[in-house]
Scaffold this motif. Structure first.
Motif, PDB file in Angstrom:
ATOM      1  N   VAL A 136       1.203  14.790  -7.143  1.00  0.00           N
ATOM      2  CA  VAL A 136       1.183  16.159  -6.615  1.00  0.00           C
ATOM      3  C   VAL A 136       2.335  16.974  -7.184  1.00  0.00           C
ATOM      4  O   VAL A 136       2.174  18.160  -7.522  1.00  0.00           O
ATOM      5  N   MET A 137       3.503  16.361  -7.345  1.00  0.00           N
ATOM      6  CA  MET A 137       4.631  17.088  -7.920  1.00  0.00           C
ATOM      7  C   MET A 137       4.376  17.459  -9.378  1.00  0.00           C
ATOM      8  O   MET A 137       4.739  18.554  -9.822  1.00  0.00           O
ATOM      9  N   ILE A 138       3.755  16.560 -10.133  1.00  0.00           N
ATOM     10  CA  ILE A 138       3.447  16.871 -11.532  1.00  0.00           C
ATOM     11  C   ILE A 138       2.429  18.010 -11.609  1.00  0.00           C
ATOM     12  O   ILE A 138       2.588  18.960 -12.385  1.00  0.00           O
ATOM     13  N   ALA A 189       0.816  -1.218   0.000  1.00  0.00           N
ATOM     14  CA  ALA A 189       0.000   0.000   0.000  1.00  0.00           C
ATOM     15  C   ALA A 189       0.848   1.265   0.000  1.00  0.00           C
ATOM     16  O   ALA A 189       0.332   2.350  -0.292  1.00  0.00           O
ATOM     17  N   LEU A 190       2.158   1.148   0.323  1.00  0.00           N
ATOM     18  CA  LEU A 190       3.021   2.328   0.292  1.00  0.00           C
ATOM     19  C   LEU A 190       3.080   2.935  -1.109  1.00  0.00           C
ATOM     20  O   LEU A 190       3.223   4.147  -1.261  1.00  0.00           O
ATOM     21  N   PHE A 191       2.997   2.067  -2.130  1.00  0.00           N
ATOM     22  CA  PHE A 191       3.029   2.583  -3.503  1.00  0.00           C
ATOM     23  C   PHE A 191       1.811   3.452  -3.781  1.00  0.00           C
ATOM     24  O   PHE A 191       1.916   4.512  -4.400  1.00  0.00           O
ATOM     25  N   LEU A 208       4.075   6.860  -2.618  1.00  0.00           N
ATOM     26  CA  LEU A 208       4.856   7.124  -3.822  1.00  0.00           C
ATOM     27  C   LEU A 208       4.003   7.746  -4.923  1.00  0.00           C
ATOM     28  O   LEU A 208       4.376   8.756  -5.519  1.00  0.00           O
ATOM     29  N   LEU A 209       2.859   7.146  -5.209  1.00  0.00           N
ATOM     30  CA  LEU A 209       2.004   7.668  -6.270  1.00  0.00           C
ATOM     31  C   LEU A 209       1.437   9.046  -5.943  1.00  0.00           C
ATOM     32  O   LEU A 209       1.468   9.942  -6.801  1.00  0.00           O
ATOM     33  N   SER A 265      13.259  11.857   0.188  1.00  0.00           N
ATOM     34  CA  SER A 265      14.199  11.867  -0.932  1.00  0.00           C
ATOM     35  C   SER A 265      13.482  11.706  -2.269  1.00  0.00           C
ATOM     36  O   SER A 265      13.926  12.252  -3.283  1.00  0.00           O
ATOM     37  N   TRP A 266      12.391  10.948  -2.275  1.00  0.00           N
ATOM     38  CA  TRP A 266      11.626  10.828  -3.514  1.00  0.00           C
ATOM     39  C   TRP A 266      11.065  12.181  -3.943  1.00  0.00           C
ATOM     40  O   TRP A 266      10.955  12.470  -5.134  1.00  0.00           O
ATOM     41  N   TYR A 267      10.723  13.005  -2.973  1.00  0.00           N
ATOM     42  CA  TYR A 267      10.272  14.358  -3.288  1.00  0.00           C
ATOM     43  C   TYR A 267      11.373  15.140  -4.014  1.00  0.00           C
ATOM     44  O   TYR A 267      11.124  15.795  -5.034  1.00  0.00           O
ATOM     45  N   PHE A 268      12.612  15.079  -3.521  1.00  0.00           N
ATOM     46  CA  PHE A 268      13.706  15.806  -4.168  1.00  0.00           C
ATOM     47  C   PHE A 268      14.028  15.220  -5.540  1.00  0.00           C
ATOM     48  O   PHE A 268      14.357  15.955  -6.478  1.00  0.00           O
TER      49      PHE A 268
END
Length: 257
Positions: free
Chosen positions: A26-28, A14-16, A20-21, A180-183
């Protein structure tokens, strides 16, 4: 021979879907919003006076003459060189000849300078405010999660970059934390923006380059054009010259024999 033990972490699938998703989406969406905010804050460039355009083009004329001198014969180069050197020394191409030799005024009183600074402030606001809100959102809800493992090996120098917010010293460097995935998405989504928006202003790198160019243009406005012309006149006076067609007949005959 000892075998390297593959480090395995059992993660909830469920973390994905829940970390992550959402961060990626949100970044896009934030990049697209930043693109349209940048377009909204942009001001149409004001037309430059003919005198300033002539001043800049005349200086480039001297630079081009030095760089392309080998395409001119000795007489043609000498005639152009004498004309430009005399004009540069006399201030013929200056946009404001009356201000020659006078001290420069306060640059903060220049409306163009103030407009450029306001444009930089608007660009910084459109870039920093959304990123600050997203980083606070990730720290509040997703801090401390290890969400994925990269499929390729990395050196330990990447550990601090890929595992921000996870204080585990023995964790394999390929594991990536949510912060780190955010960066990574912040600096790695430029191809996605190019696909969705085309030529866009959503990239942080492109915004920094545009702001640097604006700052350079503002600094260029403070330079003394008379000194630039005098420096170019000195460069022209000492510029070496050779004609590319000198001895072309002999070179042609040598190539045929």
């Amino acid at each position: 021979m000892a075998q390297i033990i593959e480090q395995t972490i059992h993660r909830d699938p469920a973390l994905f879907y829940w970390i992550l998703l959402p961060i990626t989406v949100v970044m896009i969406l934030t990049g697209i919003l930043r693109h349209y905010l940048s377009m909204l804050f942009q001001t149409a460039p004001k037309p430059q006076p003919v005198e300033k355009i002539r001043q800049a083009r005349s200086l480039m004329r001297g630079v081009n003459l030095r760089n392309q001198a080998q395409q001119l014969s000795a007489s043609s180069f000498a005639a152009r060189k004498a004309y430009l050197v005399e004009a540069f020394k006399n201030g013929t191409f200056l946009a404001d000849p009356e201000a020659r030799g006078k001290p420069k005024g306060n640059p903060m009183s220049d409306p163009a300078m103030m407009e450029g600074m306001m444009g930089m402030m608007k660009g910084n606001m459109a870039m920093m405010v959304p990123q600050t809100l997203i980083m606070g959102w990730i720290n509040a809800f997703f801090s401390g999660y290890v969400i994925m493992k990269l499929p390729f090996p990395l050196t330990p120098q990447f550990k601090s970059m890929l595992q921000s917010g996870v204080g585990t010293r023995d964790l394999d460097v390929r594991w990536v934390s949510s912060l780190s995935w955010y960066f990574l998405t912040l600096f790695g989504l430029q191809p996605v923006y190019n696909f969705i928006l085309g030529n866009n202003a959503a990239s942080q790198v492109s915004q920094q380059m545009a702001q640097a160019q604006m700052g350079g243009a503002g600094m260029g406005a403070q330079q003394d054009p008379d000194k630039d012309f005098l420096n170019e006149a000195e460069n022209l006076e000492v510029a070496p010259h050779y004609y590319i067609l000198d001895g072309v007949e002999d070179r042609l005959l040598d190539s045929l024999t």
